[in-house]
Motif scaffolding. Structure first.
Motif, PDB file in Angstrom:
ATOM      1  N   SER A  29      51.853  73.022   2.541  1.00 42.97           N
ATOM      2  CA  SER A  29      51.734  73.360   1.114  1.00 42.97           C
ATOM      3  C   SER A  29      50.303  73.757   0.771  1.00 42.97           C
ATOM      4  CB  SER A  29      52.221  72.216   0.227  1.00 42.97           C
ATOM      5  OG  SER A  29      51.439  71.063   0.422  1.00 42.97           O
ATOM      6  N   GLU A  30      49.319  73.102   1.390  1.00 39.82           N
ATOM      7  CA  GLU A  30      47.919  73.484   1.179  1.00 39.82           C
ATOM      8  C   GLU A  30      47.628  74.844   1.810  1.00 39.82           C
ATOM      9  OE1 GLU A  30      44.948  70.235   1.795  1.00 39.82           O
ATOM     10  OE2 GLU A  30      46.769  69.047   2.148  1.00 39.82           O
ATOM     11  N   THR A  56      55.246  83.249  -0.925  1.00 33.56           N
ATOM     12  CA  THR A  56      54.822  81.951  -0.406  1.00 33.56           C
ATOM     13  C   THR A  56      55.942  80.916  -0.419  1.00 33.56           C
ATOM     14  OG1 THR A  56      53.874  81.430  -2.577  1.00 33.56           O
ATOM     15  CG2 THR A  56      52.363  82.219  -0.873  1.00 33.56           C
ATOM     16  N   GLU A  57      56.897  81.043  -1.316  1.00 31.07           N
ATOM     17  CA  GLU A  57      58.027  80.107  -1.316  1.00 31.07           C
ATOM     18  C   GLU A  57      58.812  80.230  -0.002  1.00 31.07           C
ATOM     19  OE1 GLU A  57      62.080  79.582  -3.839  1.00 31.07           O
ATOM     20  OE2 GLU A  57      60.230  79.735  -5.026  1.00 31.07           O
ATOM     21  N   ASN A  58      59.082  81.453   0.404  1.00 35.62           N
ATOM     22  CA  ASN A  58      59.787  81.683   1.667  1.00 35.62           C
ATOM     23  C   ASN A  58      58.911  81.331   2.867  1.00 35.62           C
ATOM     24  OD1 ASN A  58      62.132  82.634   0.397  1.00 35.62           O
ATOM     25  ND2 ASN A  58      61.276  84.684   0.231  1.00 35.62           N
ATOM     26  N   GLU A  60      56.593  79.060   2.997  1.00 32.18           N
ATOM     27  CA  GLU A  60      56.506  77.605   3.105  1.00 32.18           C
ATOM     28  C   GLU A  60      57.752  77.035   3.782  1.00 32.18           C
ATOM     29  OE1 GLU A  60      55.209  73.687   0.518  1.00 32.18           O
ATOM     30  OE2 GLU A  60      55.385  75.616  -0.500  1.00 32.18           O
ATOM     31  N   LYS A  61      58.927  77.532   3.411  1.00 31.37           N
ATOM     32  CA  LYS A  61      60.164  77.080   4.051  1.00 31.37           C
ATOM     33  C   LYS A  61      60.136  77.402   5.548  1.00 31.37           C
ATOM     34  CE  LYS A  61      63.039  77.667  -0.021  1.00 31.37           C
ATOM     35  NZ  LYS A  61      64.018  78.551  -0.686  1.00 31.37           N
ATOM     36  N   GLU A  62      59.739  78.610   5.885  1.00 30.42           N
ATOM     37  CA  GLU A  62      59.695  79.043   7.285  1.00 30.42           C
ATOM     38  C   GLU A  62      58.685  78.222   8.082  1.00 30.42           C
ATOM     39  OE1 GLU A  62      60.914  81.367  10.518  1.00 30.42           O
ATOM     40  OE2 GLU A  62      61.752  81.406   8.497  1.00 30.42           O
ATOM     41  N   PHE A  63      57.496  78.059   7.546  1.00 37.81           N
ATOM     42  CA  PHE A  63      56.451  77.306   8.246  1.00 37.81           C
ATOM     43  C   PHE A  63      56.840  75.833   8.409  1.00 37.81           C
ATOM     44  CE2 PHE A  63      52.333  79.986   7.583  1.00 37.81           C
ATOM     45  CZ  PHE A  63      52.995  81.128   7.993  1.00 37.81           C
ATOM     46  N   ASN A  64      57.443  75.230   7.375  1.00 41.12           N
ATOM     47  CA  ASN A  64      57.886  73.842   7.479  1.00 41.12           C
ATOM     48  C   ASN A  64      58.980  73.688   8.529  1.00 41.12           C
ATOM     49  OD1 ASN A  64      56.319  72.151   5.762  1.00 41.12           O
ATOM     50  ND2 ASN A  64      57.291  73.083   3.993  1.00 41.12           N
ATOM     51  N   GLY A  65      59.900  74.643   8.577  1.00 40.86           N
ATOM     52  CA  GLY A  65      60.946  74.608   9.593  1.00 40.86           C
ATOM     53  C   GLY A  65      60.363  74.679  10.991  1.00 40.86           C
TER      54      GLY A  65
END
Length: 146
Positions: A29-30, A56-58, A60-65
């Motif tokens: 998120s940072e 960035t919403e997409n 963030e989801k991709e990076f978190n996954g």
């Protein structure tokens, strides 16, 4: 080269280093705060487009996954060459990224040699990544003996 250009180059290098450090620490998120809200991120492996993400919403989801599948990240940044035009800039940077994943009780390491082509914009006095394209030039995977 002016003092202003040197300061801008330092700020842009700090931006790319922060991207790597936050990613290594899985502080996604940072990390998203380093991008414009409408940022694009593309990844090429072996010359083929394997990811094309916008916003960035997409991201963030991709990076978190992705981060959920990686036990440890370790990134070293190398050269960083930029061209500055007032409140925009383009840059090319090089990174060595190591990722450790666990599978069936074994640790595997993948080494990535990456070239990033970036477009940066200065908004509200802060440099952000607008577009990032990663070219994963060399990928080597092997078992890791711990």
């Amino acid at each position: 080269m002016t003092l202003e250009n040197l300061i801008t180059k330092d700020e842009l290098r700090s931006l790319t280093d922060a991207y790597a450090s936050l990613g290594d620490d899985k502080r996604i998120s940072e990390q998203m705060a380093l991008f414009t809200p409408d940022a694009t991120y593309q990844v090429y492996m072996n010359g083929s487009l394997v990811a094309n993400i916008a916003g960035t919403e997409n991201l963030e989801k991709e990076f978190n996954g992705h981060a959920s599948q990686v036990k440890t990240y370790f990134t070293l940044n190398g050269q960083h060459v930029v061209t500055i035009a007032e409140n925009t800039a383009t840059g090319t940077s090089f990174s060595q990224i190591k990722m450790i994943r666990e599978s069936e009780g074994k640790h595997n390491i993948t080494d990535y040699s990456v070239k990033y082509d970036d477009t940066y914009v200065r908004q509200n006095g802060k440099w952000l990544i607008k577009d990032r394209t990663g070219y994963f030039v060399i990928v080597e995977a092997r078992a890791l003996n711990l």
